[in-house]
Enzyme design. Structure first.
Site, PDB file in Angstrom:
ATOM      1  N   LYS A  11      -3.261  -4.338 -11.366  1.00  0.00           N
ATOM      2  CA  LYS A  11      -2.783  -3.976 -12.965  1.00  0.00           C
ATOM      3  C   LYS A  11      -1.455  -4.451 -13.034  1.00  0.00           C
ATOM      4  O   LYS A  11      -0.773  -5.057 -12.119  1.00  0.00           O
ATOM      5  CB  LYS A  11      -2.716  -2.421 -12.908  1.00  0.00           C
ATOM      6  N   PRO A 100      -1.988 -10.081  -4.504  1.00  0.00           N
ATOM      7  CA  PRO A 100      -0.624 -10.586  -3.659  1.00  0.00           C
ATOM      8  C   PRO A 100      -0.038  -9.094  -3.072  1.00  0.00           C
ATOM      9  O   PRO A 100      -0.308  -8.145  -3.861  1.00  0.00           O
ATOM     10  CB  PRO A 100       0.107 -11.375  -4.200  1.00  0.00           C
ATOM     11  N   VAL A 101       0.489  -9.097  -1.963  1.00  0.00           N
ATOM     12  CA  VAL A 101       0.864  -7.633  -1.453  1.00  0.00           C
ATOM     13  C   VAL A 101       2.196  -7.679  -1.815  1.00  0.00           C
ATOM     14  O   VAL A 101       3.012  -8.432  -1.801  1.00  0.00           O
ATOM     15  CB  VAL A 101       0.630  -7.979   0.253  1.00  0.00           C
ATOM     16  N   ALA A 102       2.734  -6.286  -2.060  1.00  0.00           N
ATOM     17  CA  ALA A 102       4.094  -5.981  -2.423  1.00  0.00           C
ATOM     18  C   ALA A 102       4.419  -6.646  -3.546  1.00  0.00           C
ATOM     19  O   ALA A 102       5.646  -7.363  -3.395  1.00  0.00           O
ATOM     20  CB  ALA A 102       4.978  -5.946  -1.155  1.00  0.00           C
ATOM     21  N   ALA A 103       3.570  -6.701  -4.597  1.00  0.00           N
ATOM     22  CA  ALA A 103       4.017  -7.543  -5.715  1.00  0.00           C
ATOM     23  C   ALA A 103       4.088  -6.932  -7.029  1.00  0.00           C
ATOM     24  O   ALA A 103       4.417  -7.513  -7.874  1.00  0.00           O
ATOM     25  CB  ALA A 103       2.944  -8.705  -5.767  1.00  0.00           C
ATOM     26  N   GLY A 104       3.783  -5.608  -7.061  1.00  0.00           N
ATOM     27  CA  GLY A 104       4.118  -4.680  -8.239  1.00  0.00           C
ATOM     28  C   GLY A 104       2.729  -4.843  -8.998  1.00  0.00           C
ATOM     29  O   GLY A 104       2.694  -4.453 -10.337  1.00  0.00           O
ATOM     30  N   THR A 110      -5.231   0.197  -5.705  1.00  0.00           N
ATOM     31  CA  THR A 110      -6.482  -0.181  -6.270  1.00  0.00           C
ATOM     32  C   THR A 110      -7.531   0.094  -4.941  1.00  0.00           C
ATOM     33  O   THR A 110      -8.823   0.230  -5.177  1.00  0.00           O
ATOM     34  CB  THR A 110      -6.713  -1.331  -7.016  1.00  0.00           C
ATOM     35  N   ASP A 142      -0.183   5.370  -8.731  1.00  0.00           N
ATOM     36  CA  ASP A 142      -0.933   4.495  -9.444  1.00  0.00           C
ATOM     37  C   ASP A 142      -2.342   4.533  -9.250  1.00  0.00           C
ATOM     38  O   ASP A 142      -3.170   4.052  -9.983  1.00  0.00           O
ATOM     39  CB  ASP A 142      -0.687   3.058  -9.072  1.00  0.00           C
TER      40      ASP A 142
HETATM   41  P1  ATP Z   1       2.493  -0.711  -6.665  1.00  0.00           P
HETATM   42  O1  ATP Z   1       2.494  -1.547  -7.816  1.00  0.00           O
HETATM   43  O2  ATP Z   1       1.645   0.274  -6.512  1.00  0.00           O
HETATM   44  O3  ATP Z   1       4.007  -0.180  -6.205  1.00  0.00           O
HETATM   45  P2  ATP Z   1       2.542  -3.118  -4.911  1.00  0.00           P
HETATM   46  O4  ATP Z   1       1.465  -3.750  -5.478  1.00  0.00           O
HETATM   47  O5  ATP Z   1       3.895  -3.183  -5.296  1.00  0.00           O
HETATM   48  O6  ATP Z   1       2.443  -1.493  -5.004  1.00  0.00           O
HETATM   49  P3  ATP Z   1       1.001  -3.147  -2.197  1.00  0.00           P
HETATM   50  O7  ATP Z   1       0.384  -4.555  -2.516  1.00  0.00           O
HETATM   51  O8  ATP Z   1       0.342  -2.024  -2.658  1.00  0.00           O
HETATM   52  O9  ATP Z   1       2.577  -3.216  -3.213  1.00  0.00           O
HETATM   53  O10 ATP Z   1       1.811  -3.162  -0.894  1.00  0.00           O
HETATM   54  C1  ATP Z   1       3.183  -2.246  -0.605  1.00  0.00           C
HETATM   55  C2  ATP Z   1       3.078  -2.145   0.794  1.00  0.00           C
HETATM   56  O11 ATP Z   1       2.050  -1.033   1.121  1.00  0.00           O
HETATM   57  C3  ATP Z   1       2.790  -3.430   1.555  1.00  0.00           C
HETATM   58  O12 ATP Z   1       3.935  -3.770   1.966  1.00  0.00           O
HETATM   59  C4  ATP Z   1       1.851  -3.004   2.774  1.00  0.00           C
HETATM   60  O13 ATP Z   1       2.666  -2.973   4.088  1.00  0.00           O
HETATM   61  C5  ATP Z   1       1.444  -1.515   2.270  1.00  0.00           C
HETATM   62  N1  ATP Z   1      -0.208  -1.162   2.171  1.00  0.00           N
HETATM   63  C6  ATP Z   1      -0.793  -0.137   2.395  1.00  0.00           C
HETATM   64  N2  ATP Z   1      -2.116  -0.453   2.102  1.00  0.00           N
HETATM   65  C7  ATP Z   1      -2.334  -1.541   1.631  1.00  0.00           C
HETATM   66  C8  ATP Z   1      -3.559  -2.294   0.962  1.00  0.00           C
HETATM   67  N3  ATP Z   1      -4.832  -1.798   1.100  1.00  0.00           N
HETATM   68  N4  ATP Z   1      -3.185  -3.587   0.521  1.00  0.00           N
HETATM   69  C9  ATP Z   1      -2.003  -3.952   0.390  1.00  0.00           C
HETATM   70  N5  ATP Z   1      -1.051  -3.557   0.977  1.00  0.00           N
HETATM   71  C10 ATP Z   1      -0.899  -2.217   1.495  1.00  0.00           C
END
Ligand code: ATP
Length: 318
Positions: A11, A100-104, A110, A142
């Site tokens: 999202k 991408p991880v921890a990307a907002g 999801t 979320d």
């Molecule tokens: P949001 O937008 O909900 O704040 P985000 O997109 O910024 O989330 P995520 O990709 O969910 O961030 O990752 C945040 C942290 O959560 C990561 O640093 C990771 O260590 C942890 N994490 C736990 N479960 C997952 C998963 N299934 N996929 C990715 N990261 C995960």
């Protein structure tokens, strides 16, 4: 044994306003959320052992109980112990990570939403969407939105959802510095430190402020599918703390804007920035221009389309 594959889309936030503090430590928010078709794939399989097994090859995704997908399976085990231990056994979860991880972009949320939907199918529980969303709210702010997806207003912590008309004619260019992750907790804490004096504290004013979003200009523009107006009304309060601390995010956002985007903004707590485009060709054009201008191999780019569904069933494997 039966197994299911599900599509778990990311999202973006078209609007994020921080209204005040809550007694549970979270923030009272007013957001407009949008699903895009950049997605993970989640495979779920019943296994004979009474345990949860989690696989993912992405180096930044934890494989222990801190993974939100694992916690979703644990929650289902706790809520439906009969199905878990006696009828169907444990669950094997495989996450094919594309978001991408921890990307907002709500990547973890999801994945968790997909596990709830998938286990409901696997264990033939027949839960309704609102029952699934009630469980989802126990996992994170979320997660309820990720179940239903599309375009929606989210208030409270993010769990009170009101669907809006679909905007699936729009495209988005996403850009992220590969090594730059912004902690969501850090962003909100910093915001509290700097701006809590302007928080709304009484319940009545909070409710009236949150309900103003429903009749606000951005919602009106969404009803009229007015892409130019939507783009001019993008808003994210977290930019006030994240952009001064990470000037490279601001530079990237400006580069996207100058490359001809309808509008650009940081998503959630960052570090991804996005640019709106009215077609795939327009998105490609922005991407080409911005790549030539920033010339930085450490920045990843994606093009995605707005989409009107959350977790989607892909296929069953017997
Ligand atoms: P949001 O937008 O909900 O704040 P985000 O997109 O910024 O989330 P995520 O990709 O969910 O961030 O990752 C945040 C942290 O959560 C990561 O640093 C990771 O260590 C942890 N994490 C736990 N479960 C997952 C998963 N299934 N996929 C990715 N990261 C995960």
């Amino acid at each position: 044994m039966r197994s299911y594959s599900l599509i778990a889309p990311a999202k973006i936030n078209l609007y994020l306003e921080i209204l005040g503090s809550r007694s549970d430590g979270y923030h009272e928010l007013a957001m407009i959320l949008q699903t895009i078709d950049l997605a993970d794939q989640i495979d779920l399989r019943s296994i004979s052992k009474d345990e949860i097994q989690l696989h993912c090859t992405h180096p930044e995704v934890p494989l222990d109980k801190s993974n939100l997908a694992y916690r979703a399976a644990e929650l289902m085990m706790k809520e439906f112990p009969q199905a878990f231990a006696h009828q169907y056994g444990g669950v094997e979860i495989t996450i094919h990570k594309q978001i991408p991880v921890a990307a907002g972009l709500a990547g973890g949320s999801t994945d968790a939403a997909a596990v709830l939907v998938g286990i409901d199918l696997l264990w033939k529980l027949g839960l309704t969407q609102s029952e699934l969303q009630e469980l989802a709210a126990k996992l994170g702010s979320d997660v309820p939105f990720c179940i239903s997806g599309g375009t929606a207003i989210a208030t409270g912590r993010g769990e009170n959802l009101s669907p809006l008309p679909d905007l699936d004619h729009l495209y988005v260019v996403l850009a992220k510095h590969r090594k730059l992750a912004v902690s969501t907790a850090w962003a909100y804490q910093n915001y509290r430190q700097q701006f809590s004096s302007s928080y709304i504290s009484d319940t009545e004013s909070l409710e009236s402020r949150a309900s103003r979003v429903h009749s606000g200009q951005l919602v009106n523009a969404i009803f009229h599918k007015d892409s130019v107006k939507i783009s001019s009304l993008l808003h994210n309060d977290l930019e006030r703390v994240v952009l001064p601390a990470y000037p490279q995010i601001l530079q990237l956002r400006e580069a996207l804007q100058n490359a001809g985007a309808l509008g650009s903004m940081m998503s959630g707590s960052g570090s991804t920035v996005f640019a709106l485009a009215e077609s795939n060709a327009h998105a490609q054009e922005i991407l080409e221009k911005v790549k030539l201008r920033v010339l930085n191999p450490e920045i990843d780019f994606w093009i995605a389309r707005f989409c009107n569904t959350g977790i989607r069933f892909l296929h069953t494997i017997y």
